[in-house]
Design an enzyme around this catalytic site. Structure first.
Site, mmCIF file in Angstrom:
data_model
loop_
_atom_site.group_PDB
_atom_site.id
_atom_site.type_symbol
_atom_site.label_atom_id
_atom_site.label_comp_id
_atom_site.label_asym_id
_atom_site.label_seq_id
_atom_site.Cartn_x
_atom_site.Cartn_y
_atom_site.Cartn_z
ATOM 1 N N ARG A 21 0.823 -1.210 0.000
ATOM 2 C CA ARG A 21 0.000 0.000 0.000
ATOM 3 C C ARG A 21 0.859 1.263 0.000
ATOM 4 O O ARG A 21 0.536 2.250 -0.653
ATOM 5 C CB ARG A 21 -0.925 0.014 1.231
ATOM 6 C CG ARG A 21 -2.119 -0.909 1.115
ATOM 7 C CD ARG A 21 -3.188 -0.587 2.155
ATOM 8 N NE ARG A 21 -2.729 -0.769 3.523
ATOM 9 C CZ ARG A 21 -2.808 -1.914 4.185
ATOM 10 N NH1 ARG A 21 -3.323 -2.996 3.594
ATOM 11 N NH2 ARG A 21 -2.388 -1.999 5.437
ATOM 12 N N SER A 38 -2.808 -16.073 5.396
ATOM 13 C CA SER A 38 -3.579 -15.134 6.222
ATOM 14 C C SER A 38 -4.585 -15.884 7.091
ATOM 15 O O SER A 38 -5.774 -15.557 7.150
ATOM 16 C CB SER A 38 -4.305 -14.122 5.325
ATOM 17 O OG SER A 38 -4.693 -12.990 6.049
ATOM 18 N N CYS A 42 -6.171 -19.340 15.838
ATOM 19 C CA CYS A 42 -6.858 -19.221 17.128
ATOM 20 C C CYS A 42 -8.282 -19.768 17.065
ATOM 21 O O CYS A 42 -8.863 -20.135 18.088
ATOM 22 C CB CYS A 42 -6.902 -17.757 17.570
ATOM 23 S SG CYS A 42 -5.289 -16.979 17.658
ATOM 24 N N VAL A 79 11.309 -21.873 1.517
ATOM 25 C CA VAL A 79 12.680 -21.353 1.524
ATOM 26 C C VAL A 79 13.508 -22.265 2.421
ATOM 27 O O VAL A 79 13.226 -22.402 3.606
ATOM 28 C CB VAL A 79 12.725 -19.893 2.021
ATOM 29 C CG1 VAL A 79 14.181 -19.431 2.165
ATOM 30 C CG2 VAL A 79 11.971 -18.983 1.070
ATOM 31 N N ASP A 282 5.408 -15.597 15.203
ATOM 32 C CA ASP A 282 5.731 -16.692 16.125
ATOM 33 C C ASP A 282 7.142 -17.237 15.967
ATOM 34 O O ASP A 282 7.552 -18.112 16.736
ATOM 35 C CB ASP A 282 4.733 -17.845 15.947
ATOM 36 C CG ASP A 282 3.343 -17.473 16.431
ATOM 37 O OD1 ASP A 282 3.164 -16.345 16.926
ATOM 38 O OD2 ASP A 282 2.428 -18.312 16.308
ATOM 39 N N ALA A 300 -1.272 -13.946 18.158
ATOM 40 C CA ALA A 300 -1.656 -13.295 16.895
ATOM 41 C C ALA A 300 -1.623 -11.775 17.006
ATOM 42 O O ALA A 300 -1.319 -11.084 16.023
ATOM 43 C CB ALA A 300 -3.057 -13.758 16.494
ATOM 44 N N TYR A 425 -20.671 2.347 35.912
ATOM 45 C CA TYR A 425 -21.484 1.594 36.868
ATOM 46 C C TYR A 425 -22.947 1.592 36.444
ATOM 47 O O TYR A 425 -23.515 2.629 36.091
ATOM 48 C CB TYR A 425 -21.391 2.183 38.279
ATOM 49 C CG TYR A 425 -22.542 1.724 39.161
ATOM 50 C CD1 TYR A 425 -22.623 0.392 39.581
ATOM 51 C CD2 TYR A 425 -23.588 2.591 39.496
ATOM 52 C CE1 TYR A 425 -23.701 -0.062 40.332
ATOM 53 C CE2 TYR A 425 -24.667 2.143 40.250
ATOM 54 C CZ TYR A 425 -24.724 0.819 40.666
ATOM 55 O OH TYR A 425 -25.793 0.382 41.401
#
Length: 444
Positions: A21, A38, A42, A79, A282, A300, A425
């Site tokens: 972008r 992508s 989780c 790779v 990770d 994540a 509250y």
């Protein structure tokens, strides 16, 4: 400018999308050895448990959508070697087996982590699986949906293991959990909190076995029972959830600085110890705001945020990542739990001068339906009373209260300030003095 990104899950695609972008004219090449990109792992326990049935809900964007933006995304490409001196990578096409060379001006490693498999005999038997990838999720969901698979053994009582407990119980299974240490979630929560959560697990007829080790799986072709150091357990399905390790073996000869577990050490810009090589997710460390240490926290949230910063810096920016509190949360049967900052155990290891306060109270007024117990623990500096960490466990709104503590830790609020913090509250949501106000006021 040619940028190669290795890995196309959270951090890698967050960086690639941001970079493209900002610099649409840059060549952005992504190599991913799997076929799913992508991907939000989780969601796997909830997919397995039938909370939703379309696995594509866990995918933020398809490969085609990324390619439409001009990103050269290559799936089934691994790779296998990085030549940091000559700025080259060796890539293997997993469909053809052919290896080829590619060159880069800047490189990002975002290869994530792989599941740790304990040294258990006959681990290759059928009906044994980890729960890390999309393929794992589809396999385990299929196994748990078979009526004949009634006895489920889960090895490991971390986040994925305990979320898998809820999935299996929702499907009406008999569940046994084996954990090698004396507590569940011991790296994230202190004992007061895990005591509450362990009681909740056992209330739901889960056989929770602590300080027990799985040694062997028994069966002809598929698993039939698990042998441990304390006996044997009938098993139709075994889910292994004993943690993850950074997927960085292929760069160990590059000279990049790493933690002993293989996590790539990065600075606040996402840069490694080698110029023009970045890392996030990770496979990499993240700076802890409270301790200042390079920590391995495979979540994540950090992967996406640091990935975005790396994307900006690959585009020529010089933006710093503000660091992480390691904020994390989990639903354990009918309870929820959150943790942020550092725990008491971590504060002890750091040698800090600190105090703690643990309280139990109620989440709301007694005259509106839904009142229940809630537990709060604060870790704070003994002299300044600045809050260093906190944990909340309860049946309702425990995690959102943890988010308040995360803000307090980030802003360096004191326990006195938390005690007088103007929190909302109304009878359905809190008491006049919210449990966090109470915790702050008694933390002297």
């Amino acid at each position: 400018m040619r940028v190669i990104i290795i890995g196309a899950v959270a951090a890698g695609m967050s960086a690639a999308a941001k970079l493209k972008r900002i610099k649409p004219d840059y060549e952005v090449v992504v190599y991913e050895k799997g076929e799913v990109v992508s991907f939000g792992a989780c969601g796997l326990p909830y997919f397995v448990g039938g909370f939703f049935d379309d696995p594509n809900n866990m995918i933020a964007r398809s490969p085609e959508k990324f390619r439409e933006t001009g990103i050269d995304l290559n799936i089934h490409h691994e790779v296998v070697k990085v030549d940091a001196i000559n700025k080259k990578v060796i890539v293997k096409n997993l469909e053809t087996g052919v290896e080829f060379e590619d060159s880069y001006d800047k490189l990002m490693v975002a290869t994530g982590a792989y599941s740790v498999i304990p040294p258990i005999k006959n681990v290759q038997l059928e009906n044994v699986s980890t729960l890390k990838s999309m393929a794992d999720g589809i396999k385990v969901k299929e196994l748990l949906n078979k009526e004949e698979n009634k006895d489920i053994v889960i090895i490991g009582a971390g986040f994925i293991g305990l979320e898998a407990v809820e999935a299996a119980k929702k499907l009406g299974k008999n569940v046994t959990v084996i954990q090698s240490t004396s507590r569940i979630l011991e790296n994230v929560f202190d004992k007061e909190m895990t005591d509450v959560l362990e009681e909740e697990i056992r209330k739901h007829n889960v056989d929770l076995r602590l300080e027990e080790l799985a040694a062997e799986f028994v069966g002809q072709t598929k698993v039939e029972k698990v042998i441990t150091n304390k006996g044997e357990i009938k098993a139709d399905v075994v889910i292994i959830a004993t943690g993850v390790r950074p997927a960085t073996d292929f760069i160990k000869d590059t000279g990049i600085d790493m933690l002993p577990n293989g996590a790539i050490i990065v600075d606040e810009y996402g840069q490694t110890s080698i110029e023009d090589i970045y890392a996030a997710g990770d496979c990499a460390t993240i700076k802890n705001i409270v301790s200042g240490q390079d920590s391995y926290v495979p979540l994540a949230t950090g992967a996406n945020k640091l990935g975005r910063i790396v994307g900006e810096n690959l585009a020529g920016a010089n933006n710093k990542f503000q660091g992480s509190l390691g904020s994390s949360c989990i639903k354990v049967m009918d309870m929820e739990a959150g943790s942020t900052g550092i725990t008491e155990v971590q504060a002890q290891k750091l040698g800090l001068d600190f105090k703690v306060k643990f309280i139990s109270d109620f989440n709301q007024t007694n005259y509106y339906p839904g009142r229940n117990k809630i537990y709060v623990k604060l870790v704070y500096d003994a002299k300044t009373k600045v809050i260093l960490g906190g944990q909340v466990v309860g049946f309702k709104d425990a995690v959102q209260r943890t988010n308040v503590i995360a803000t307090a830790v980030f802003a360096k609020l004191t326990t006195n300030q938390l005690g007088m913090l103007d929190l909302c509250y109304a009878p359905p949501f809190a008491r006049t003095w919210d449990v966090l106000n109470v915790a702050g006021n008694v933390a002297k």
